[in-house]
Motif scaffolding. Structure first.
Motif, PDB file in Angstrom:
ATOM      1  N   VAL A 181     -24.050  22.617  67.214  1.00 31.75           N
ATOM      2  CA  VAL A 181     -22.603  22.227  68.841  1.00 31.75           C
ATOM      3  C   VAL A 181     -22.047  22.283  70.068  1.00 31.75           C
ATOM      4  O   VAL A 181     -23.655  22.622  70.004  1.00 31.75           O
ATOM      5  N   ALA A 182     -21.785  21.385  70.407  1.00 27.96           N
ATOM      6  CA  ALA A 182     -21.330  20.827  72.220  1.00 27.96           C
ATOM      7  C   ALA A 182     -21.020  21.773  72.537  1.00 27.96           C
ATOM      8  O   ALA A 182     -19.998  21.822  72.051  1.00 27.96           O
ATOM      9  N   LEU A 183     -21.143  22.436  73.200  1.00 30.48           N
ATOM     10  CA  LEU A 183     -21.027  23.472  74.042  1.00 30.48           C
ATOM     11  C   LEU A 183     -20.427  23.009  75.670  1.00 30.48           C
ATOM     12  O   LEU A 183     -21.566  22.724  76.640  1.00 30.48           O
ATOM     13  N   ALA A 194     -16.952  20.105  69.420  1.00 30.74           N
ATOM     14  CA  ALA A 194     -17.317  20.449  70.019  1.00 30.74           C
ATOM     15  C   ALA A 194     -16.751  21.520  70.431  1.00 30.74           C
ATOM     16  O   ALA A 194     -14.994  21.586  70.017  1.00 30.74           O
ATOM     17  N   ILE A 195     -17.154  22.802  70.967  1.00 32.79           N
ATOM     18  CA  ILE A 195     -15.651  24.026  71.870  1.00 32.79           C
ATOM     19  C   ILE A 195     -16.086  23.354  73.540  1.00 32.79           C
ATOM     20  O   ILE A 195     -16.747  23.570  74.377  1.00 32.79           O
ATOM     21  N   GLN A 196     -15.142  23.302  74.030  1.00 32.38           N
ATOM     22  CA  GLN A 196     -15.018  23.598  75.727  1.00 32.38           C
ATOM     23  C   GLN A 196     -14.680  24.907  76.081  1.00 32.38           C
ATOM     24  O   GLN A 196     -13.810  25.140  75.527  1.00 32.38           O
ATOM     25  N   LEU A 197     -15.573  25.650  77.042  1.00 33.23           N
ATOM     26  CA  LEU A 197     -15.655  27.031  77.220  1.00 33.23           C
ATOM     27  C   LEU A 197     -14.586  27.575  78.223  1.00 33.23           C
ATOM     28  O   LEU A 197     -14.834  29.043  78.983  1.00 33.23           O
ATOM     29  N   GLY A 198     -13.433  26.979  78.419  1.00 29.55           N
ATOM     30  CA  GLY A 198     -12.632  27.624  78.978  1.00 29.55           C
ATOM     31  C   GLY A 198     -12.649  26.546  80.343  1.00 29.55           C
ATOM     32  O   GLY A 198     -13.511  26.262  81.271  1.00 29.55           O
ATOM     33  N   ASP A 199     -11.673  26.992  81.166  1.00 32.09           N
ATOM     34  CA  ASP A 199     -10.856  26.630  83.220  1.00 32.09           C
ATOM     35  C   ASP A 199     -11.203  24.666  82.216  1.00 32.09           C
ATOM     36  O   ASP A 199     -11.709  24.139  83.139  1.00 32.09           O
ATOM     37  N   PHE A 200     -10.001  24.160  81.165  1.00 37.00           N
ATOM     38  CA  PHE A 200     -10.266  23.364  80.979  1.00 37.00           C
ATOM     39  C   PHE A 200      -9.305  22.726  82.344  1.00 37.00           C
ATOM     40  O   PHE A 200      -8.935  21.493  82.776  1.00 37.00           O
ATOM     41  N   THR A 201      -8.584  23.125  82.952  1.00 40.18           N
ATOM     42  CA  THR A 201      -7.443  22.993  84.131  1.00 40.18           C
ATOM     43  C   THR A 201      -7.309  23.591  85.345  1.00 40.18           C
ATOM     44  O   THR A 201      -8.885  24.761  85.568  1.00 40.18           O
ATOM     45  N   LEU A 230     -25.726  23.991  71.209  1.00 43.03           N
ATOM     46  CA  LEU A 230     -26.060  24.975  69.665  1.00 43.03           C
ATOM     47  C   LEU A 230     -26.736  24.357  68.769  1.00 43.03           C
ATOM     48  O   LEU A 230     -25.635  23.617  67.640  1.00 43.03           O
ATOM     49  N   THR A 231     -27.863  24.342  68.054  1.00 48.10           N
ATOM     50  CA  THR A 231     -28.515  23.995  66.510  1.00 48.10           C
ATOM     51  C   THR A 231     -28.298  25.224  65.700  1.00 48.10           C
ATOM     52  O   THR A 231     -29.314  26.208  66.386  1.00 48.10           O
ATOM     53  N   LEU A 232     -28.481  25.525  64.288  1.00 50.43           N
ATOM     54  CA  LEU A 232     -27.760  26.290  63.840  1.00 50.43           C
ATOM     55  C   LEU A 232     -28.972  26.268  62.301  1.00 50.43           C
ATOM     56  O   LEU A 232     -28.183  25.204  61.214  1.00 50.43           O
ATOM     57  N   PRO A 233     -29.568  26.068  62.422  1.00 47.80           N
ATOM     58  CA  PRO A 233     -30.492  25.728  60.515  1.00 47.80           C
ATOM     59  C   PRO A 233     -30.021  26.815  59.660  1.00 47.80           C
ATOM     60  O   PRO A 233     -29.629  28.175  60.232  1.00 47.80           O
ATOM     61  N   ALA A 234     -29.964  26.528  59.014  1.00 45.80           N
ATOM     62  CA  ALA A 234     -30.134  27.238  57.491  1.00 45.80           C
ATOM     63  C   ALA A 234     -30.899  28.592  57.585  1.00 45.80           C
ATOM     64  O   ALA A 234     -30.424  29.587  56.937  1.00 45.80           O
ATOM     65  N   GLU A 281     -34.287  30.970  63.252  1.00 47.52           N
ATOM     66  CA  GLU A 281     -32.968  31.407  64.978  1.00 47.52           C
ATOM     67  C   GLU A 281     -32.532  29.776  65.089  1.00 47.52           C
ATOM     68  O   GLU A 281     -32.826  29.011  65.339  1.00 47.52           O
ATOM     69  N   PRO A 282     -31.205  30.179  66.041  1.00 44.91           N
ATOM     70  CA  PRO A 282     -30.741  29.188  67.093  1.00 44.91           C
ATOM     71  C   PRO A 282     -31.026  28.598  67.416  1.00 44.91           C
ATOM     72  O   PRO A 282     -32.145  29.024  68.347  1.00 44.91           O
ATOM     73  N   VAL A 283     -30.794  27.781  67.921  1.00 48.42           N
ATOM     74  CA  VAL A 283     -32.110  26.447  69.224  1.00 48.42           C
ATOM     75  C   VAL A 283     -31.025  25.690  70.179  1.00 48.42           C
ATOM     76  O   VAL A 283     -29.958  25.918  69.755  1.00 48.42           O
ATOM     77  N   VAL A 284     -30.772  26.483  71.329  1.00 51.35           N
ATOM     78  CA  VAL A 284     -29.892  26.445  72.391  1.00 51.35           C
ATOM     79  C   VAL A 284     -30.621  25.039  73.598  1.00 51.35           C
ATOM     80  O   VAL A 284     -31.779  25.752  74.007  1.00 51.35           O
ATOM     81  N   GLU A 285     -30.469  24.194  73.425  1.00 57.43           N
ATOM     82  CA  GLU A 285     -30.858  23.086  74.410  1.00 57.43           C
ATOM     83  C   GLU A 285     -29.505  22.818  75.384  1.00 57.43           C
ATOM     84  O   GLU A 285     -28.442  22.390  75.089  1.00 57.43           O
ATOM     85  N   GLN A 286     -29.703  22.993  76.855  1.00 57.87           N
ATOM     86  CA  GLN A 286     -29.928  21.631  78.242  1.00 57.87           C
ATOM     87  C   GLN A 286     -29.794  20.488  77.872  1.00 57.87           C
ATOM     88  O   GLN A 286     -30.878  19.814  77.840  1.00 57.87           O
ATOM     89  N   VAL A 287     -28.451  19.606  77.522  1.00 59.24           N
ATOM     90  CA  VAL A 287     -28.648  18.116  77.985  1.00 59.24           C
ATOM     91  C   VAL A 287     -28.373  17.995  79.125  1.00 59.24           C
ATOM     92  O   VAL A 287     -26.641  18.030  79.154  1.00 59.24           O
ATOM     93  N   SER A 288     -28.454  17.237  79.597  1.00 51.27           N
ATOM     94  CA  SER A 288     -28.276  16.782  81.173  1.00 51.27           C
ATOM     95  C   SER A 288     -27.796  15.072  81.279  1.00 51.27           C
ATOM     96  O   SER A 288     -28.343  14.647  80.547  1.00 51.27           O
ATOM     97  N   TRP A 289     -27.605  14.338  82.004  1.00 52.84           N
ATOM     98  CA  TRP A 289     -27.321  13.150  82.501  1.00 52.84           C
ATOM     99  C   TRP A 289     -27.132  12.519  83.254  1.00 52.84           C
ATOM    100  O   TRP A 289     -26.591  13.478  84.567  1.00 52.84           O
TER     101      TRP A 289
END
Length: 269
Positions: free
Chosen positions: A61-63, A90-97, A254-258, A261-269
């Motif tokens: 899931v992209a957050l 994907a989930i946009q976490l608010g303050d869309f505007t 966010l990666t959720l294996p079957a 533990e969940p794995v969370v990574e920051q992806v930058s560009w």
């Protein structure tokens, strides 16, 4: 055709933000202050599209954090998500505007419709300004939303307590407890919201009960935005992640294996 205006300066700079705001406000003059968008129920439609497909393994899931007036960065983020392998939604976490204007909602919606995966939007405090919450209600639907996919329960929660005057039911812990309760349909849960529980805009009286509720139901990771920086805190055994605003040119994956533990990574560009 894109609805986004050609801005005279990039919104990445302060002058560009002013220019973007001027274009938005001038464009809103044609709207009634009571106008609502034509589109409606986008979150439920996204969930329906997701549930119509077999759960991925692992779930990814992209957050995305606050977008506000960052149209250019939002377009870049859409491209980054589309280029990722195995992202299911994907989930946009608010303050869309930024000001809760109908024109802002429509322009940012136009950007996000470039995503190749279903996408949902959490209610943020800026989205509620000037009656913008009524626009959110029509465009995206319920302020608290739950769905289950791949034995994982996803909860979108309204935590914008300050905007309501800090009532006893924001966040709605009774509703949340019912969604997290064991029911044979889910093995884990992920809670996403806009205002993190440690922030002054969260209802201080509900802070510890909220954390205790997450911990009691085995929620290991929850996700927020609002503070415009990527951060990780752990309280009551629950990891509290905040995503940077898109002006910081990063998102959380966010990666959720079957199993495991969940794995969370920051992806930058």
């Amino acid at each position: 055709m894109s609805l986004r205006p050609q801005l005279p300066a990039s919104v990445r700079s302060p002058l560009g933000a002013v220019a973007a705001l001027a274009v938005l406000v001038s464009g809103c003059l044609e709207y009634s202050p009571y106008a609502l968008p034509d589109a409606k129920g986008l979150n439920r439609k996204a969930v329906g599209a997701l549930l119509a497909t077999p759960p991925a393994e692992p779930l990814r899931v992209a957050l995305l954090g606050d977008t506000q007036l960052a149209f250019d960065e939002a377009e870049d983020a859409v491209g980054v998500v589309n280029a990722m392998e195995g992202v299911s939604f994907a989930i946009q976490l608010g303050d869309f505007t930024d000001l809760g204007l109908l024109r802002e909602y429509e322009l940012m919606q136009d950007v996000f419709e470039g995503l190749r995966v279903p996408w949902l939007v959490v209610l943020g405090n800026h989205d509620m300004l000037g009656g913008g919450d009524a626009i959110y209600d029509r465009l995206f639907g319920a302020r608290n939303l739950v769905f289950t996919w791949g034995r994982t329960r996803f909860v979108l929660l309204d935590t914008n307590a300050r905007e309501y005057g800090f009532p006893e039911d924001v966040p709605d812990l009774d509703w949340l407890a019912a969604q997290l309760a064991p029911d044979g349909e889910h093995d884990r849960a992920v809670v996403v919201a806009h205002v993190p529980p440690w922030h002054e805009d969260f209802n201080a009286a509900l802070r510890q009960p909220y954390l205790d509720l997450l911990a009691a139901h085995g929620v290991t990771d929850s996700f927020y935005a609002h503070v415009h920086r990527q951060e990780l805190r752990e309280e009551s055994g629950v990891r509290l992640w905040t995503a940077d605003a898109l002006t910081g040119r990063s998102l959380l994956l966010l990666t959720l294996p079957a199993a495991g533990e969940p794995v969370v990574e920051q992806v930058s560009w």
